[in-house]
Design a protein around this motif. Structure first.
Motif, PDB file in Angstrom:
ATOM      1  N   LEU A  12     -23.838 -52.409 -75.966  1.00  0.00           N
ATOM      2  CA  LEU A  12     -24.458 -51.992 -77.223  1.00  0.00           C
ATOM      3  C   LEU A  12     -23.414 -51.958 -78.336  1.00  0.00           C
ATOM      4  O   LEU A  12     -22.278 -51.533 -78.117  1.00  0.00           O
ATOM      5  CB  LEU A  12     -25.070 -50.597 -77.081  1.00  0.00           C
ATOM      6  CG  LEU A  12     -26.466 -50.489 -76.487  1.00  0.00           C
ATOM      7  CD1 LEU A  12     -26.847 -49.024 -76.343  1.00  0.00           C
ATOM      8  CD2 LEU A  12     -27.489 -51.216 -77.341  1.00  0.00           C
ATOM      9  N   GLY A  41     -31.704 -53.956 -76.916  1.00  0.00           N
ATOM     10  CA  GLY A  41     -30.524 -54.232 -77.722  1.00  0.00           C
ATOM     11  C   GLY A  41     -30.878 -54.308 -79.192  1.00  0.00           C
ATOM     12  O   GLY A  41     -32.046 -54.466 -79.563  1.00  0.00           O
ATOM     13  N   ALA A  67     -29.266 -55.404 -69.251  1.00  0.00           N
ATOM     14  CA  ALA A  67     -28.398 -55.199 -70.411  1.00  0.00           C
ATOM     15  C   ALA A  67     -27.598 -56.457 -70.718  1.00  0.00           C
ATOM     16  O   ALA A  67     -27.427 -56.841 -71.882  1.00  0.00           O
ATOM     17  CB  ALA A  67     -27.456 -54.019 -70.155  1.00  0.00           C
ATOM     18  N   THR A  70     -29.906 -59.140 -72.280  1.00  0.00           N
ATOM     19  CA  THR A  70     -30.156 -58.841 -73.689  1.00  0.00           C
ATOM     20  C   THR A  70     -29.000 -59.309 -74.562  1.00  0.00           C
ATOM     21  O   THR A  70     -29.205 -59.929 -75.615  1.00  0.00           O
ATOM     22  CB  THR A  70     -30.366 -57.327 -73.868  1.00  0.00           C
ATOM     23  OG1 THR A  70     -31.570 -56.939 -73.204  1.00  0.00           O
ATOM     24  CG2 THR A  70     -30.470 -56.958 -75.329  1.00  0.00           C
ATOM     25  N   ALA A  71     -27.776 -59.018 -74.143  1.00  0.00           N
ATOM     26  CA  ALA A  71     -26.603 -59.427 -74.921  1.00  0.00           C
ATOM     27  C   ALA A  71     -26.534 -60.945 -75.049  1.00  0.00           C
ATOM     28  O   ALA A  71     -26.196 -61.485 -76.110  1.00  0.00           O
ATOM     29  CB  ALA A  71     -25.335 -58.885 -74.267  1.00  0.00           C
TER      30      ALA A  71
END
Length: 481
Positions: A12, A41, A67, A70-71
């Motif tokens: 994040l 995100g 996660a 998403t990045a």
């Protein structure tokens, strides 16, 4: 700390960009999950053509893999936008990437690209709630973008364009803000559209206050069940540049740094950027002042501006003959240069100039929602009952709350009722009380397999049920009874 949360915190952004004519604030709230946090995100960054891109996204499932997915999706999006693609083309590129990457299919995304000079804004969604526009009087304007499929599921993004007026605010958010504990997306949208009208007028000139008040208004007593990522962006008038001028004697540099501190506070820079810039300026100003005899006051002019790229540029101009010679003064330059992203020193006809440049941002708080009360591992109010499945002939009936831990069981039930997608079947989701993204991803997967095998897979939902609202948003074909 679990692995998923560690990955989430690492991926994040700790800050979102600061821009002169678009005030941006972000929030991330951890929901009351059973085990894993979702792959939500958010991002805001300046593009080479001067526009500013905002995005929120959510990968299906949870934990470290979600996660990371998403990045990666955000990285592809911004690479295409930086190359000059419009929102539709950029989302098409993300869709192609999602289709080829594990856990990419089923992810959702909302994007807005704003030209702060004239307010022209492009928005686009893929399986995601449309952004909301708030006027400076608290009126909510919804953009009726047609429902679109999630990324990687063979759909086309829904896009639109409009003009964001000065004082208007754009709100991008993930599904966690809407679903609360009852799972009803439509009810959440209605509550969100009505929420701004009940807020104090002062909130509309302070993005941080507006973000916090919206979160408090939307959070139910039991807290958010799913993670919430939110970006609030207001088209605003640029803040005045910083200017300090005067003669300083030894021991007086704090007059300059105190004034600079006030200006940085007004900009809303993060604590790290604030301390970095203040320390760098203090080091240079002190070096200039201390280079003069005690009876001589140093004539200084210090100016600062926030550039369109989100960089604070500070110029320290000495007209009293300062030359950074000697180990002590050269050490000051080394220290200041090590603090900021860029330092330049040059001489002109009026004296010596030091230029400091530092990219700055506004802090994105990582917050925790109110913990859910639990019964047998299932959040109360989020489900009613845990997921159950009933298989009769060619029909699969699913009821209760489907969670991330039910993914394997749900897939196995679909595999059995369709005989590995070799026979027609019906999936009845009328009794589902919670339906996360991984269920949508799995349904798209089996619909595609069934189509390839030339058999029918019919998805049935109850009218205005949780499943009906989620599948409508995702543009997944279904029958309402």
């Amino acid at each position: 700390m679990d692995e998923g949360l560690e990955s989430l915190e690492a991926l994040l952004p700790s800050t979102l960009g600061l821009f002169p004519s678009l005030c941006v604030s972000g929030r991330y709230v951890l929901g009351g999950h059973d085990r894993e946090h979702s792959g939500s995100g958010l991002k805001a960054t300046h593009l080479p053509d001067g526009r500013i891109a905002l995005a929120v996204t959510e990968a299906s499932g949870g934990g470290a893999v979600a996660a990371t997915t998403t990045a990666r999706l955000l990285a592809v999006l911004y690479a295409r936008l930086e190359d000059g693609a419009n929102v539709r083309a950029a989302l098409a590129a993300v869709d192609r990437y999602a289709r080829r990457t594990p856990f990419g299919p089923g992810a959702t995304m909302a994007v807005a690209v704003v030209d702060p000079a004239n307010g022209v804004t492009e928005v686009g969604i893929a399986g995601h709630p449309a952004p909301l526009r708030l006027t400076d009087s608290g009126q909510t304007l919804s953009y009726l973008l047609s429902p679109s499929r999630p990324l990687g599921t063979g759909g086309v993004a829904s896009t639109d364009s409009f003009r964001l007026e000065v004082g208007d605010t754009l709100l991008l958010f993930t599904n966690g803000l809407l679903t609360a504990s009852d799972g009803l997306v439509r009810d959440g949208i209605t509550r969100l559209e009505e929420a701004p009208g009940a807020l104090e007028p002062d909130c509309y000139t302070d993005q941080d206050a507006l973000a916090d008040r919206l979160l408090r208004t939307m959070q139910r007593p039991a807290g958010f069940v799913e993670d919430v990522a939110m970006v609030v962006a207001q088209r605003c008038a640029p803040i005045d540049d910083f200017h300090f001028g005067g003669d300083l004697a030894p021991g007086e540099p704090q007059r300059c740094t105190a004034a600079l501190s006030t200006w940085l506070d007004d900009l809303g820079v993060s604590l790290v950027d604030h301390v970095t810039l203040q320390q760098a300026v203090s080091t240079i100003v002190s070096s200039v002042v201390d280079s003069h005899p005690e009876t001589v006051r140093a004539g200084l002019e210090v100016t600062g501006t926030l550039t369109d790229e989100g960089v604070v540029e500070i110029r320290i101009h000495d007209a009293s003959g300062w030359q950074p010679r000697g180990s002590a003064h050269e050490h000051g330059l080394v220290v200041a240069g090590g603090l900021v992203d860029h330092l330049r020193l040059f001489h002109d006809d009026h004296g010596t100039v030091v230029v400091l440049r530092q990219p700055v941002g506004r802090t994105v708080p990582l917050m925790r929602s109110v913990a859910q009360a639990r019964t047998n591992g299932t959040p109360t109010g989020a489900a009613g009952t845990a997921m159950t499945s009933e298989l009769r002939s060619d029909t699969l009936r699913v009821s209760g709350a489907v969670t991330a831990t039910d993914d394997v069981e749900f897939r196995e039930a679909l595999h059995e009722v369709t005989c590995s997608c070799t026979r027609s079947a019906t999936v009845d989701l009328s009794g589902v009380t919670r339906m996360p993204g991984h269920v949508v991803r799995t349904l798209f997967d089996y619909l595609e397999r069934a189509s390839s095998s030339q058999v029918d897979l019919t998805v049935v939902t109850g009218e205005d049920s949780v499943a009906a609202q989620v599948l409508t948003q995702a543009a997944l074909p279904h029958v309402t009874t």
